[in-house]
Design a protein around this motif. Structure first.
Motif, PDB file in Angstrom:
ATOM      1  N   LEU A  30       0.829  -1.208   0.000  1.00 17.01           N
ATOM      2  CA  LEU A  30       0.000   0.000   0.000  1.00 17.01           C
ATOM      3  C   LEU A  30       0.866   1.261   0.000  1.00 17.01           C
ATOM      4  CD1 LEU A  30      -3.040  -0.671   2.365  1.00 17.01           C
ATOM      5  CD2 LEU A  30      -3.117   0.207   0.033  1.00 17.01           C
ATOM      6  N   VAL A  31       1.950   1.234   0.770  1.00 13.54           N
ATOM      7  CA  VAL A  31       2.863   2.374   0.780  1.00 13.54           C
ATOM      8  C   VAL A  31       3.384   2.647  -0.635  1.00 13.54           C
ATOM      9  CG1 VAL A  31       5.114   3.194   1.580  1.00 13.54           C
ATOM     10  CG2 VAL A  31       3.544   2.101   3.184  1.00 13.54           C
ATOM     11  N   ALA A  32       3.868   1.592  -1.299  1.00 10.94           N
ATOM     12  CA  ALA A  32       4.402   1.762  -2.651  1.00 10.94           C
ATOM     13  C   ALA A  32       3.326   2.275  -3.604  1.00 10.94           C
ATOM     14  CB  ALA A  32       4.977   0.440  -3.148  1.00 10.94           C
ATOM     15  N   GLN A  33       2.102   1.746  -3.478  1.00  8.63           N
ATOM     16  CA  GLN A  33       1.022   2.164  -4.365  1.00  8.63           C
ATOM     17  C   GLN A  33       0.653   3.630  -4.160  1.00  8.63           C
ATOM     18  OE1 GLN A  33      -2.758   0.084  -3.865  1.00  8.63           O
ATOM     19  NE2 GLN A  33      -2.895  -0.099  -6.080  1.00  8.63           N
ATOM     20  N   HIS A  34       0.519   4.047  -2.894  1.00  7.48           N
ATOM     21  CA  HIS A  34       0.143   5.427  -2.620  1.00  7.48           C
ATOM     22  C   HIS A  34       1.253   6.403  -3.017  1.00  7.48           C
ATOM     23  CE1 HIS A  34      -3.495   4.119  -0.985  1.00  7.48           C
ATOM     24  NE2 HIS A  34      -3.178   3.996   0.299  1.00  7.48           N
ATOM     25  N   VAL A  35       2.502   6.029  -2.774  1.00  7.81           N
ATOM     26  CA  VAL A  35       3.617   6.899  -3.158  1.00  7.81           C
ATOM     27  C   VAL A  35       3.679   7.044  -4.675  1.00  7.81           C
ATOM     28  CG1 VAL A  35       6.135   7.115  -3.172  1.00  7.81           C
ATOM     29  CG2 VAL A  35       4.959   6.448  -1.075  1.00  7.81           C
ATOM     30  N   GLN A  36       3.448   5.941  -5.365  1.00  7.43           N
ATOM     31  CA  GLN A  36       3.446   5.994  -6.824  1.00  7.43           C
ATOM     32  C   GLN A  36       2.342   6.904  -7.342  1.00  7.43           C
ATOM     33  OE1 GLN A  36       2.339   2.366  -8.969  1.00  7.43           O
ATOM     34  NE2 GLN A  36       4.112   2.671 -10.293  1.00  7.43           N
ATOM     35  N   ARG A  37       1.191   6.901  -6.672  1.00  9.04           N
ATOM     36  CA  ARG A  37       0.091   7.789  -7.072  1.00  9.04           C
ATOM     37  C   ARG A  37       0.493   9.257  -6.970  1.00  9.04           C
ATOM     38  NH1 ARG A  37      -4.431   5.508  -9.611  1.00  9.04           N
ATOM     39  NH2 ARG A  37      -4.808   3.464  -8.699  1.00  9.04           N
ATOM     40  N   HIS A  38       1.456   9.543  -6.111  1.00  9.08           N
ATOM     41  CA  HIS A  38       1.915  10.920  -5.932  1.00  9.08           C
ATOM     42  C   HIS A  38       3.134  11.225  -6.801  1.00  9.08           C
ATOM     43  CE1 HIS A  38      -0.642  10.552  -2.346  1.00  9.08           C
ATOM     44  NE2 HIS A  38      -0.654  11.873  -2.305  1.00  9.08           N
ATOM     45  N   GLY A  39       3.477  10.336  -7.736  1.00 11.45           N
ATOM     46  CA  GLY A  39       4.619  10.575  -8.600  1.00 11.45           C
ATOM     47  C   GLY A  39       5.948  10.424  -7.906  1.00 11.45           C
ATOM     48  N   GLY A  40       5.973   9.658  -6.813  1.00  9.37           N
ATOM     49  CA  GLY A  40       7.209   9.506  -6.053  1.00  9.37           C
ATOM     50  C   GLY A  40       7.736   8.086  -6.091  1.00  9.37           C
ATOM     51  N   SER A  41       8.665   7.805  -5.217  1.00 11.32           N
ATOM     52  CA  SER A  41       9.293   6.489  -5.140  1.00 11.32           C
ATOM     53  C   SER A  41       9.602   6.171  -3.690  1.00 11.32           C
ATOM     54  CB  SER A  41      10.578   6.448  -5.984  1.00 11.32           C
ATOM     55  OG  SER A  41      11.477   7.471  -5.573  1.00 11.32           O
ATOM     56  N   VAL A  42       9.679   4.881  -3.398  1.00  7.38           N
ATOM     57  CA  VAL A  42       9.967   4.416  -2.039  1.00  7.38           C
ATOM     58  C   VAL A  42      10.963   3.272  -2.138  1.00  7.38           C
ATOM     59  CG1 VAL A  42       7.958   2.867  -2.097  1.00  7.38           C
ATOM     60  CG2 VAL A  42       8.975   3.517   0.103  1.00  7.38           C
ATOM     61  N   TRP A  43      11.879   3.223  -1.215  1.00  5.57           N
ATOM     62  CA  TRP A  43      12.850   2.144  -1.182  1.00  5.57           C
ATOM     63  C   TRP A  43      13.367   2.004   0.241  1.00  5.57           C
ATOM     64  CZ3 TRP A  43      13.892   6.973  -3.083  1.00  5.57           C
ATOM     65  CH2 TRP A  43      14.957   7.666  -2.522  1.00  5.57           C
ATOM     66  N   VAL A  44      14.104   0.935   0.460  1.00 10.84           N
ATOM     67  CA  VAL A  44      14.711   0.689   1.765  1.00 10.84           C
ATOM     68  C   VAL A  44      16.207   0.548   1.568  1.00 10.84           C
ATOM     69  CG1 VAL A  44      14.334  -1.811   1.571  1.00 10.84           C
ATOM     70  CG2 VAL A  44      14.701  -0.784   3.821  1.00 10.84           C
ATOM     71  N   GLU A  45      16.957   1.112   2.496  1.00 16.38           N
ATOM     72  CA  GLU A  45      18.406   1.042   2.441  1.00 16.38           C
ATOM     73  C   GLU A  45      18.944   0.752   3.834  1.00 16.38           C
ATOM     74  OE1 GLU A  45      19.331   5.836   2.791  1.00 16.38           O
ATOM     75  OE2 GLU A  45      18.953   4.939   0.812  1.00 16.38           O
ATOM     76  N   GLU A  46      20.235   0.553   3.930  1.00 20.45           N
ATOM     77  CA  GLU A  46      20.853   0.262   5.224  1.00 20.45           C
ATOM     78  C   GLU A  46      20.990   1.551   6.026  1.00 20.45           C
ATOM     79  OE1 GLU A  46      24.877  -1.878   7.035  1.00 20.45           O
ATOM     80  OE2 GLU A  46      24.526  -1.754   4.874  1.00 20.45           O
ATOM     81  N   ARG A  47      20.612   1.479   7.284  1.00 22.16           N
ATOM     82  CA  ARG A  47      20.724   2.643   8.160  1.00 22.16           C
ATOM     83  C   ARG A  47      22.132   2.710   8.728  1.00 22.16           C
ATOM     84  NH1 ARG A  47      20.272   2.467  13.782  1.00 22.16           N
ATOM     85  NH2 ARG A  47      20.058   4.517  14.786  1.00 22.16           N
ATOM     86  N   PRO A  48      22.742   3.901   8.698  1.00 19.53           N
ATOM     87  CA  PRO A  48      24.062   4.038   9.332  1.00 19.53           C
ATOM     88  C   PRO A  48      23.998   3.625  10.798  1.00 19.53           C
ATOM     89  CG  PRO A  48      23.559   5.975   8.021  1.00 19.53           C
ATOM     90  CD  PRO A  48      22.306   5.157   8.071  1.00 19.53           C
ATOM     91  N   GLY A  49      24.834   2.700  11.196  1.00 20.02           N
ATOM     92  CA  GLY A  49      24.824   2.205  12.560  1.00 20.02           C
ATOM     93  C   GLY A  49      24.020   0.925  12.731  1.00 20.02           C
ATOM     94  N   GLY A  50      23.400   0.440  11.631  1.00 15.58           N
ATOM     95  CA  GLY A  50      22.635  -0.803  11.722  1.00 15.58           C
ATOM     96  C   GLY A  50      21.148  -0.564  11.648  1.00 15.58           C
ATOM     97  N   GLY A  51      20.419  -1.534  11.134  1.00 11.96           N
ATOM     98  CA  GLY A  51      18.985  -1.388  10.986  1.00 11.96           C
ATOM     99  C   GLY A  51      18.613  -1.020   9.560  1.00 11.96           C
ATOM    100  N   ALA A  52      17.358  -0.633   9.385  1.00 10.35           N
ATOM    101  CA  ALA A  52      16.844  -0.299   8.058  1.00 10.35           C
ATOM    102  C   ALA A  52      16.374   1.148   8.033  1.00 10.35           C
ATOM    103  CB  ALA A  52      15.698  -1.232   7.681  1.00 10.35           C
ATOM    104  N   ARG A  53      16.455   1.747   6.871  1.00  5.91           N
ATOM    105  CA  ARG A  53      15.941   3.096   6.658  1.00  5.91           C
ATOM    106  C   ARG A  53      14.987   3.050   5.462  1.00  5.91           C
ATOM    107  NH1 ARG A  53      20.026   7.972   6.263  1.00  5.91           N
ATOM    108  NH2 ARG A  53      19.721   7.802   8.544  1.00  5.91           N
ATOM    109  N   PHE A  54      13.725   3.321   5.720  1.00  6.88           N
ATOM    110  CA  PHE A  54      12.722   3.395   4.659  1.00  6.88           C
ATOM    111  C   PHE A  54      12.631   4.850   4.207  1.00  6.88           C
ATOM    112  CE2 PHE A  54      11.813  -0.627   6.504  1.00  6.88           C
ATOM    113  CZ  PHE A  54      11.234  -1.396   5.498  1.00  6.88           C
ATOM    114  N   VAL A  55      12.767   5.054   2.906  1.00  7.16           N
ATOM    115  CA  VAL A  55      12.833   6.397   2.335  1.00  7.16           C
ATOM    116  C   VAL A  55      11.686   6.576   1.353  1.00  7.16           C
ATOM    117  CG1 VAL A  55      14.230   8.057   1.051  1.00  7.16           C
ATOM    118  CG2 VAL A  55      15.336   6.389   2.564  1.00  7.16           C
TER     119      VAL A  55
END
Length: 455
Positions: A422-447
């Motif tokens: 749903l996040v990806a679908q709604h972001v796409q509706r707004h002409g944007g993009s979403v992805w996940v990357e490695e967080r500095p210090g460990g963990g995940a960062r959703f952008v």
């Protein structure tokens, strides 16, 4: 080395082919023209020398005293030279040259009654040396006819041919690029339409083609796109209908589960554990039905009409404030200037809420939420200190019913696999993009990045 595109390969091949053909024609023109002009100049010089040698021979036979004046009169210009070889004597008229620079073989052929001609460069000037015998004596008559004008003509002709060949090659490359771009324009349009469909715009179509070679392609593509759009809409409508029909019995089940949960202390042993499992599955089922309804509604709504200018930082603050027990150590305040986006408030609320739910369910909660701007785009970052997302799963987790490493497991913390979709679908509706990357210090960062609103 990167491979050239099809357009440039066509242009380069056309340019090389034209260059080779033009070069062959230039060489042919050069050989024919230069050979013809040189033969004409040689014949003219030989005929003139034959006339002149008869005059010299007549003067020698009659013993005329004006031989030197005659030789002077036989020169045709400042660069021409006449040499008369007699026994022990060489008379020169015209441009003075050292007789020793002439080949001995050329002079000897003239002495032995053998006419001869040879192109030479004497004192930096190209000449045609003609050696003729003198009948009244054993000497030789040598005339040096200048080839300066002919040499200049050859230089001009060579520059003209080389320049024409190079310019023709460059023009051929430019023409090939223009022609290939026009020829590949339908393919570019097809690629753009296919990319839009792959990105979720099911209304993308090819324009009507007047070219008979492209009409069938456009018709087939548009028919396929129509069928795909109808199929997606039917599937979305079916999912929505099923989810809607499930809401009534599901409401009953949720209410019954709530009653049983309040009486949990009265149900001991195996029955109690079974009740816990049942109520957790009912809650999970309820969340799944709500997500399915949201997805089906989004699939069927191609256009967004409820768009407004939203302060993204305020929206994130409101979502965080509405979640009891959610404490984020680092929370962004209102930036100055504001981060404004044009969007649907309900969908953006759902994006932030689902990202926070995902962090709580899989990583113990968010540790940082930031609202930033970068290159004209609003950027939302949600960090967690969990185990992170393996690189191989960073794209898959945004697909429907994909729960990453927890696929196949059950429990209240596994989710339905629809939240990030749903996040990806709604972001796409707004002409944007979403992805996940490695967080500095460990963990995940959703952008999440979406375009900023124009003020």
């Amino acid at each position: 080395m990167p491979r050239l595109s099809l357009r440039w390969r066509v242009a380069v091949v056309l340019g090389i082919g034209s260059l080779l053909l033009t070069s062959a024609l230039a060489v042919l023109v050069w050989n024919l023209t230069s050979g013809y002009m040189l033969r004409q100049r040689e014949q003219s010089a030989i005929r003139q020398a034959q006339v002149n040698v008869r005059l010299v021979d007549e003067a020698l036979r009659t013993g005329s005293d004006g031989l030197e004046d005659l030789l002077t009169g036989l020169t045709t210009g400042p660069d021409s030279t006449v040499l008369l070889y007699r026994t022990g004597q060489v008379l020169t008229s015209g441009r003075q040259v050292d007789p020793r620079v002439l080949p001995d073989e050329l002079v000897e052929l003239g002495r032995h009654d053998t006419p001869a001609g040879q192109r030479l460069v004497v004192d930096g000037i190209p000449v045609l040396a003609v050696s003729l015998p003198i009948d009244s004596t054993d000497g030789a008559y040598v005339e040096l006819a200048p080839l300066v004008q002919l040499d200049q003509t050859f230089r001009f002709l060579s520059i003209l041919l080389i320049t024409g060949t190079v310019v023709n090659g460059l023009l051929s490359v430019a023409l090939g690029s223009w022609a290939s771009r026009r020829a590949l324009r339908p393919l570019t349009t097809l690629t753009a339409a296919a990319s839009r469909i792959a990105g979720g715009d099911l209304k993308a179509r090819l324009p009507t083609q007047t070219d008979p070679d492209l009409t069938h392609l456009a018709t087939t593509f548009n028919s396929t796109a129509d069928a795909l759009e109808q199929r997606v809409l039917r599937d979305a409508r079916f999912a929505g209908d099923v989810s809607h029909e499930l809401r009534s019995p599901l409401t009953t089940m949720v209410n019954a589960a709530a009653v049983l949960r309040r009486r949990r202390a009265e149900i001991p042993g195996t029955a109690g554990r079974a009740l816990d499992l049942l109520t957790s599955e009912v809650d999970r089922f309820a969340d799944m039905v709500v997500d399915l309804l949201e997805i089906s509604r989004a699939d069927q709504q191609a256009d967004d009409t409820d768009l407004e200018v939203i302060d993204l930082a305020s929206l994130v603050d409101n979502v965080l404030d509405s979640r009891p027990g959610t404490e984020v150590p680092v929370r962004t305040g209102r930036p100055d200037p504001q981060v404004l986006v044009l969007g649907d408030r309900r969908r953006l609320d759902r994006v932030v809420d689902n990202l926070l739910d995902n962090a709580e369910r899989h990583a113990g909660g968010a540790v940082r939420v930031a609202v930033l701007t970068r290159d004209g785009r609003a950027r939302l970052e949600v960090d967690d200190a969990g185990p992170g997302v393996p690189p191989g799963l960073r794209d898959r987790i945004f697909h429907r019913f994909d729960r990453g490493t927890r696929a196949g497991s059950r429990g209240t913390d596994t989710g339905s696999g629809l939240g990030l979709a749903l996040v990806a679908q709604h972001v796409q509706r707004h002409g944007g993009s979403v992805w996940v990357e490695e967080r500095p210090g460990g963990g995940a960062r959703f952008v999440v990045e979406i375009p900023e609103a124009r003020q």
